[in-house]
Scaffold this motif. Sequence first.
Motif, PDB file in Angstrom:
ATOM      1  N   LEU A 205       0.824  -1.200   0.000  1.00  0.00           N
ATOM      2  CA  LEU A 205       0.000   0.000   0.000  1.00  0.00           C
ATOM      3  C   LEU A 205       0.865   1.260   0.000  1.00  0.00           C
ATOM      4  O   LEU A 205       0.608   2.210  -0.764  1.00  0.00           O
ATOM      5  N   ALA A 206       1.902   1.281   0.835  1.00  0.00           N
ATOM      6  CA  ALA A 206       2.810   2.425   0.860  1.00  0.00           C
ATOM      7  C   ALA A 206       3.532   2.578  -0.478  1.00  0.00           C
ATOM      8  O   ALA A 206       3.741   3.703  -0.960  1.00  0.00           O
ATOM      9  N   TYR A 207       3.901   1.468  -1.098  1.00  0.00           N
ATOM     10  CA  TYR A 207       4.577   1.520  -2.402  1.00  0.00           C
ATOM     11  C   TYR A 207       3.671   2.118  -3.473  1.00  0.00           C
ATOM     12  O   TYR A 207       4.094   2.990  -4.257  1.00  0.00           O
ATOM     13  N   LEU A 208       2.424   1.683  -3.515  1.00  0.00           N
ATOM     14  CA  LEU A 208       1.499   2.201  -4.530  1.00  0.00           C
ATOM     15  C   LEU A 208       1.202   3.683  -4.322  1.00  0.00           C
ATOM     16  O   LEU A 208       1.168   4.460  -5.279  1.00  0.00           O
ATOM     17  N   VAL A 209       0.984   4.085  -3.070  1.00  0.00           N
ATOM     18  CA  VAL A 209       0.682   5.491  -2.794  1.00  0.00           C
ATOM     19  C   VAL A 209       1.884   6.374  -3.116  1.00  0.00           C
ATOM     20  O   VAL A 209       1.752   7.446  -3.725  1.00  0.00           O
ATOM     21  N   SER A 210       3.083   5.942  -2.702  1.00  0.00           N
ATOM     22  CA  SER A 210       4.279   6.741  -2.996  1.00  0.00           C
ATOM     23  C   SER A 210       4.551   6.814  -4.498  1.00  0.00           C
ATOM     24  O   SER A 210       4.949   7.858  -5.019  1.00  0.00           O
ATOM     25  N   LYS A 211       4.300   5.724  -5.208  1.00  0.00           N
ATOM     26  CA  LYS A 211       4.487   5.738  -6.661  1.00  0.00           C
ATOM     27  C   LYS A 211       3.510   6.702  -7.320  1.00  0.00           C
ATOM     28  O   LYS A 211       3.877   7.457  -8.231  1.00  0.00           O
ATOM     29  N   ARG A 212       2.256   6.703  -6.875  1.00  0.00           N
ATOM     30  CA  ARG A 212       1.277   7.623  -7.431  1.00  0.00           C
ATOM     31  C   ARG A 212       1.652   9.074  -7.111  1.00  0.00           C
ATOM     32  O   ARG A 212       1.495   9.963  -7.961  1.00  0.00           O
ATOM     33  N   CYS A 213       2.159   9.331  -5.914  1.00  0.00           N
ATOM     34  CA  CYS A 213       2.577  10.701  -5.564  1.00  0.00           C
ATOM     35  C   CYS A 213       3.755  11.146  -6.426  1.00  0.00           C
ATOM     36  O   CYS A 213       3.800  12.301  -6.876  1.00  0.00           O
ATOM     37  N   ARG A 214       4.710  10.242  -6.665  1.00  0.00           N
ATOM     38  CA  ARG A 214       5.843  10.604  -7.522  1.00  0.00           C
ATOM     39  C   ARG A 214       5.380  10.906  -8.942  1.00  0.00           C
ATOM     40  O   ARG A 214       5.843  11.870  -9.567  1.00  0.00           O
ATOM     41  N   GLU A 215       4.470  10.090  -9.463  1.00  0.00           N
ATOM     42  CA  GLU A 215       3.951  10.345 -10.808  1.00  0.00           C
ATOM     43  C   GLU A 215       3.223  11.678 -10.875  1.00  0.00           C
ATOM     44  O   GLU A 215       3.346  12.417 -11.860  1.00  0.00           O
ATOM     45  N   TYR A 216       2.481  12.009  -9.823  1.00  0.00           N
ATOM     46  CA  TYR A 216       1.761  13.288  -9.793  1.00  0.00           C
ATOM     47  C   TYR A 216       2.731  14.459  -9.753  1.00  0.00           C
ATOM     48  O   TYR A 216       2.551  15.457 -10.469  1.00  0.00           O
ATOM     49  N   LEU A 217       3.778  14.338  -8.926  1.00  0.00           N
ATOM     50  CA  LEU A 217       4.753  15.431  -8.839  1.00  0.00           C
ATOM     51  C   LEU A 217       5.526  15.596 -10.139  1.00  0.00           C
ATOM     52  O   LEU A 217       5.801  16.727 -10.568  1.00  0.00           O
ATOM     53  N   VAL A 218       5.876  14.494 -10.798  1.00  0.00           N
ATOM     54  CA  VAL A 218       6.576  14.584 -12.079  1.00  0.00           C
ATOM     55  C   VAL A 218       5.685  15.231 -13.129  1.00  0.00           C
ATOM     56  O   VAL A 218       6.139  16.077 -13.928  1.00  0.00           O
ATOM     57  N   ALA A 219       4.399  14.871 -13.143  1.00  0.00           N
ATOM     58  CA  ALA A 219       3.472  15.474 -14.102  1.00  0.00           C
ATOM     59  C   ALA A 219       3.307  16.967 -13.833  1.00  0.00           C
ATOM     60  O   ALA A 219       3.272  17.776 -14.773  1.00  0.00           O
ATOM     61  N   ARG A 220       3.204  17.357 -12.566  1.00  0.00           N
ATOM     62  CA  ARG A 220       3.083  18.780 -12.244  1.00  0.00           C
ATOM     63  C   ARG A 220       4.338  19.546 -12.638  1.00  0.00           C
ATOM     64  O   ARG A 220       4.266  20.666 -13.162  1.00  0.00           O
ATOM     65  N   LYS A 221       5.500  18.945 -12.409  1.00  0.00           N
ATOM     66  CA  LYS A 221       6.750  19.602 -12.776  1.00  0.00           C
ATOM     67  C   LYS A 221       6.866  19.770 -14.274  1.00  0.00           C
ATOM     68  O   LYS A 221       7.277  20.829 -14.773  1.00  0.00           O
ATOM     69  N   ALA A 222       6.481  18.715 -15.032  1.00  0.00           N
ATOM     70  CA  ALA A 222       6.522  18.820 -16.489  1.00  0.00           C
ATOM     71  C   ALA A 222       5.536  19.857 -16.997  1.00  0.00           C
ATOM     72  O   ALA A 222       5.825  20.612 -17.939  1.00  0.00           O
ATOM     73  N   GLN A 223       4.352  19.929 -16.372  1.00  0.00           N
ATOM     74  CA  GLN A 223       3.362  20.924 -16.766  1.00  0.00           C
ATOM     75  C   GLN A 223       3.857  22.337 -16.479  1.00  0.00           C
ATOM     76  O   GLN A 223       3.688  23.240 -17.304  1.00  0.00           O
ATOM     77  N   ALA A 224       4.489  22.532 -15.319  1.00  0.00           N
ATOM     78  CA  ALA A 224       5.019  23.854 -14.993  1.00  0.00           C
ATOM     79  C   ALA A 224       6.159  24.230 -15.933  1.00  0.00           C
ATOM     80  O   ALA A 224       6.271  25.387 -16.365  1.00  0.00           O
ATOM     81  N   THR A 225       7.013  23.279 -16.298  1.00  0.00           N
ATOM     82  CA  THR A 225       8.120  23.551 -17.219  1.00  0.00           C
ATOM     83  C   THR A 225       7.608  23.930 -18.589  1.00  0.00           C
ATOM     84  O   THR A 225       8.091  24.887 -19.212  1.00  0.00           O
ATOM     85  N   ALA A 227       4.677  25.216 -19.265  1.00  0.00           N
ATOM     86  CA  ALA A 227       4.003  26.505 -19.182  1.00  0.00           C
ATOM     87  C   ALA A 227       5.009  27.650 -19.174  1.00  0.00           C
ATOM     88  O   ALA A 227       4.824  28.669 -19.852  1.00  0.00           O
ATOM     89  N   SER A 228       6.110  27.503 -18.415  1.00  0.00           N
ATOM     90  CA  SER A 228       7.124  28.549 -18.389  1.00  0.00           C
ATOM     91  C   SER A 228       7.819  28.681 -19.732  1.00  0.00           C
ATOM     92  O   SER A 228       8.131  29.786 -20.191  1.00  0.00           O
ATOM     93  N   SER A 229       8.039  27.561 -20.415  1.00  0.00           N
ATOM     94  CA  SER A 229       8.651  27.610 -21.743  1.00  0.00           C
ATOM     95  C   SER A 229       7.731  28.308 -22.740  1.00  0.00           C
ATOM     96  O   SER A 229       8.176  29.090 -23.595  1.00  0.00           O
ATOM     97  N   TYR A 230       6.425  28.055 -22.620  1.00  0.00           N
ATOM     98  CA  TYR A 230       5.473  28.696 -23.516  1.00  0.00           C
ATOM     99  C   TYR A 230       5.441  30.201 -23.296  1.00  0.00           C
ATOM    100  O   TYR A 230       5.423  30.993 -24.246  1.00  0.00           O
ATOM    101  N   LYS A 231       5.489  30.641 -22.012  1.00  0.00           N
ATOM    102  CA  LYS A 231       5.498  32.075 -21.729  1.00  0.00           C
ATOM    103  C   LYS A 231       6.775  32.728 -22.242  1.00  0.00           C
ATOM    104  O   LYS A 231       6.757  33.844 -22.764  1.00  0.00           O
ATOM    105  N   GLN A 232       7.894  32.045 -22.116  1.00  0.00           N
ATOM    106  CA  GLN A 232       9.152  32.592 -22.604  1.00  0.00           C
ATOM    107  C   GLN A 232       9.137  32.748 -24.110  1.00  0.00           C
ATOM    108  O   GLN A 232       9.621  33.743 -24.653  1.00  0.00           O
ATOM    109  N   ASP A 233       8.556  31.785 -24.824  1.00  0.00           N
ATOM    110  CA  ASP A 233       8.432  31.900 -26.278  1.00  0.00           C
ATOM    111  C   ASP A 233       7.558  33.078 -26.665  1.00  0.00           C
ATOM    112  O   ASP A 233       7.830  33.791 -27.640  1.00  0.00           O
TER     113      ASP A 233
END
Length: 265
Positions: A205-225, A227-233
Amino acid sequence: MNWGIFEGLLSGVNKYSTAFGRIWLSLVFIFRVLVYLVTAERVWSDDHKDFDCNTRQPGCSNVCFDEFFPVSHVRLWALQLILVTCPSLLVVMHVAYREAREKKYREAVGENGGHLYLNPGKKQGGLWWTYVCSLVFKAGIDATFLYVFHSLYPKYTLPPVVKCHADPCPNTVDCFISKPSEKNIFTLFMVITAAICILLNLVELAYLVSKRCREYLVARKAQATSASSYKQDDLLSGNLIYLGSDSHPPLLPDCPRNHMKKTIL
């Protein structure tokens, strides 16, 4: 027992489990189910017949046996094993439901119409919640039965002699349990394996929850990157130097080249 059906269910559950789930499955079906089927039933088969009390009062032995053994170990373990394996079968049924929906969708829209599920067995969306709930349910069942066993039989052990003074016994009588040492060994074995299963469920259970949290954080980081690249362009495209034009150009000119003069540095 039909071992062909049993093997099919076991392979289906093993297919959609994580590494921790496969270890849990092996522990349950090898060290709990097989031990229960092969040895436990034989050890407890004569518990009532060989429960002797030092009195000839009719009904005293039966009453004392019912007082000390309100529920048989074997029946409690059978109920525990049935309940603890049902959630894993629910995961297999959920995957089968997804596959059936995918098949109907492909028949309706054709082969080139896309997919409802790229991988019906991947733990995403509702299947992830089904799997997580199954882990919580399995751990809760084992913990509940451990509590019940401890409440009925303190320290999970059976004494060789118990004292009974229930009616219709004429006085306090001594009753002797058959093979208490052997029964204690199997009881502790089943308790330890159940505790290990609970630990494996919590780790998974801890493995699945931590894996889902990591995937969520990676997706948020990619989305923020992105978005910032789009604004810079946008800023770079709007930071143009317009030369040789009497009037101020519009913010978004249709032909920006008409407002620019090529310069050579």
